[in-house]
Write an enzyme that holds these catalytic residues in place. Structure first.
Site, short mmCIF file in Angstrom:
data_model
loop_
_atom_site.label_atom_id
_atom_site.label_comp_id
_atom_site.label_asym_id
_atom_site.label_seq_id
_atom_site.Cartn_x
_atom_site.Cartn_y
_atom_site.Cartn_z
N CYS A 138 -93.28 -61.46 84.97
CA CYS A 138 -92.21 -61.02 85.83
C CYS A 138 -90.90 -60.57 84.84
O CYS A 138 -90.07 -61.48 84.53
CB CYS A 138 -91.75 -61.93 86.72
SG CYS A 138 -90.39 -61.39 87.85
N GLU A 139 -90.93 -59.64 84.08
CA GLU A 139 -90.09 -59.19 83.07
C GLU A 139 -89.65 -57.82 83.29
O GLU A 139 -90.83 -57.04 83.24
CB GLU A 139 -90.38 -59.51 81.53
CG GLU A 139 -90.54 -60.94 81.18
CD GLU A 139 -89.04 -61.58 80.95
OE1 GLU A 139 -88.11 -60.87 80.94
OE2 GLU A 139 -89.07 -62.84 80.62
N ARG B 59 -101.10 -51.70 58.05
CA ARG B 59 -101.45 -50.94 59.44
C ARG B 59 -102.26 -49.76 59.24
O ARG B 59 -103.15 -49.36 59.98
CB ARG B 59 -99.94 -50.25 59.75
CG ARG B 59 -99.99 -49.73 60.92
CD ARG B 59 -98.87 -48.65 61.29
NE ARG B 59 -97.64 -49.01 60.80
CZ ARG B 59 -96.77 -49.60 61.74
NH1 ARG B 59 -96.77 -49.42 63.12
NH2 ARG B 59 -95.51 -50.04 61.06
N TYR C 124 -90.19 -52.48 70.83
CA TYR C 124 -89.45 -51.11 70.29
C TYR C 124 -89.84 -49.86 71.14
O TYR C 124 -89.90 -49.02 70.40
CB TYR C 124 -89.29 -51.06 68.84
CG TYR C 124 -90.41 -51.88 67.97
CD1 TYR C 124 -90.10 -52.80 66.97
CD2 TYR C 124 -91.63 -51.29 68.07
CE1 TYR C 124 -91.12 -53.56 66.36
CE2 TYR C 124 -92.64 -51.66 67.54
CZ TYR C 124 -92.15 -53.05 66.42
OH TYR C 124 -93.19 -53.44 65.59
N ARG D 208 -95.65 -54.44 70.98
CA ARG D 208 -94.97 -53.06 70.34
C ARG D 208 -94.22 -52.31 71.52
O ARG D 208 -92.83 -52.05 71.38
CB ARG D 208 -95.65 -52.43 69.68
CG ARG D 208 -96.17 -53.02 68.38
CD ARG D 208 -97.06 -52.37 67.60
NE ARG D 208 -96.11 -51.27 66.83
CZ ARG D 208 -96.28 -49.98 66.94
NH1 ARG D 208 -96.70 -49.37 67.88
NH2 ARG D 208 -95.48 -49.16 66.31
N TYR E 261 -100.06 -55.13 64.18
CA TYR E 261 -99.14 -55.63 65.06
C TYR E 261 -99.23 -55.81 66.55
O TYR E 261 -98.46 -55.91 67.36
CB TYR E 261 -97.62 -54.78 64.85
CG TYR E 261 -97.41 -54.51 63.54
CD1 TYR E 261 -96.82 -55.54 62.76
CD2 TYR E 261 -97.63 -53.34 62.86
CE1 TYR E 261 -96.31 -55.28 61.51
CE2 TYR E 261 -97.28 -53.03 61.62
CZ TYR E 261 -96.63 -53.95 60.83
OH TYR E 261 -96.39 -53.59 59.42
C1 LIG Z 1 -92.84 -55.25 51.83
C2 LIG Z 1 -93.40 -54.50 52.94
N1 LIG Z 1 -94.69 -54.43 53.12
C3 LIG Z 1 -95.33 -53.80 54.09
C4 LIG Z 1 -94.71 -53.75 55.24
C5 LIG Z 1 -95.53 -53.12 56.54
O1 LIG Z 1 -95.66 -51.68 56.59
P1 LIG Z 1 -96.48 -50.95 57.66
O2 LIG Z 1 -97.21 -52.01 58.32
O3 LIG Z 1 -95.84 -49.90 58.22
O4 LIG Z 1 -97.49 -50.19 56.61
C6 LIG Z 1 -93.36 -54.00 55.51
C7 LIG Z 1 -92.71 -53.96 56.77
O5 LIG Z 1 -91.64 -54.16 56.97
C8 LIG Z 1 -93.05 -54.72 54.33
O6 LIG Z 1 -91.49 -54.99 54.52
#
Ligand SMILES: Cc1ncc(COP(=O)(O)O)c(C=O)c1O
Length: 244
Positions: free
Chosen positions: A172-173, A104, A144, A140, A200
């Protein structure tokens, strides 16, 4: 597994003939802005690995997971170099291979979701911008309640007064929203950029509601390259088979 159970489980695994122990991994959570808990976890995992190795269980790699935060709104994540430096310090004197999963933090803010306003729905309590992207494209917010910045692509003319809008998709949600209560100057046909959609985003997207997935465009300086074509309706049914 709980940290306290790990040694017992490694010892049990080491006795199993068809199991080869390769390493140890942890992931303490996501959107960490401060390296301190990450570094603390690294120290605990390194100490655990050392105890396992002292017990004759070889640990080839230590995977400290991901979780390095990015700025979606007003977070102030520390640079990834501080996380890495802390992990390396914890590993000093050890020979295991270090693995990190910083997905990320690399791609999150490198991507945005471009969407067009289909129409404006004014209301007494709230007004809506109905856009052509939806919860299937960026899950996303619906999944959440994540907050993504939404910017009008074209700067509004000076003095234009923003209206507070919920930015919603056309599915329609009740969960089909991308952003709530945003001051925006935008009308039908205008483009909006939903920011921080590089992680994501596409990977969580789906064909829910029979919606072909969006195209992906890679922007390199002044050049734009189509790196995944827009899905067509035919793609939705390409794998289906009609029985004789
Ligand atoms: C083992 C592991 N690595 C990396 C991540 C991803 O984390 P992020 O995208 O927040 O860096 C996750 C997410 O649950 C994870 O379980």
């Amino acid at each position: 597994v709980a940290h306290d159970d790990a040694e017992r489980l490694y010892a049990a695994a080491a006795r199993l003939p068809n199991i080869e122990i390769r390493g140890i991994g942890c992931h303490i959570g996501s959107q960490l802005t401060d390296p301190a808990p990450f570094v603390e976890a690294a120290a605990r995992i390194v100490a655990l690995a050392a105890r396992l190795e002292a017990a004759g269980i070889p640990i080839g790699h230590i995977d400290l997971g991901g979780g390095i935060g990015i700025r979606y709104r007003d977070e102030t994540p520390q640079p990834i170099a501080r996380f890495v430096a802390g992990a390396l310090a914890a590993l000093q004197g050890h020979r295991e291979r270090l693995i990190l999963d910083p997905g990320r933090s690399i791609v999150g803010n490198a991507g945005l979701l471009l969407t067009r306003v289909e129409y404006v729905k004014p209301g007494p309590a709230r007004s809506f911008l109905v856009v052509d992207a939806a919860m299937n494209d960026l899950m996303r917010p619906a999944l959440y309640d994540a907050w993504h910045a939404v910017n009008a692509v074209h700067e509004p003319s000076p003095g234009a007064r923003p209206t507070t809008y919920d930015v919603v998709g056309p599915i329609c949600e009740s969960g089909d929203f991308l952003a709530k209560e945003r001051p925006l100057v935008a009308g039908a046909g205008d483009l909006l950029a939903v920011m921080s959609a590089g992680a994501y985003g596409m990977s969580m997207s789906s064909n829910y509601n029979s919606r072909p997935r969006a195209a992906e465009v890679l922007v390199d300086g002044a050049d734009a390259h189509l790196v995944r074509r827009r899905e067509a309706v035919q793609d939705l049914f390409a794998l289906d088979r009609i029985l004789p």
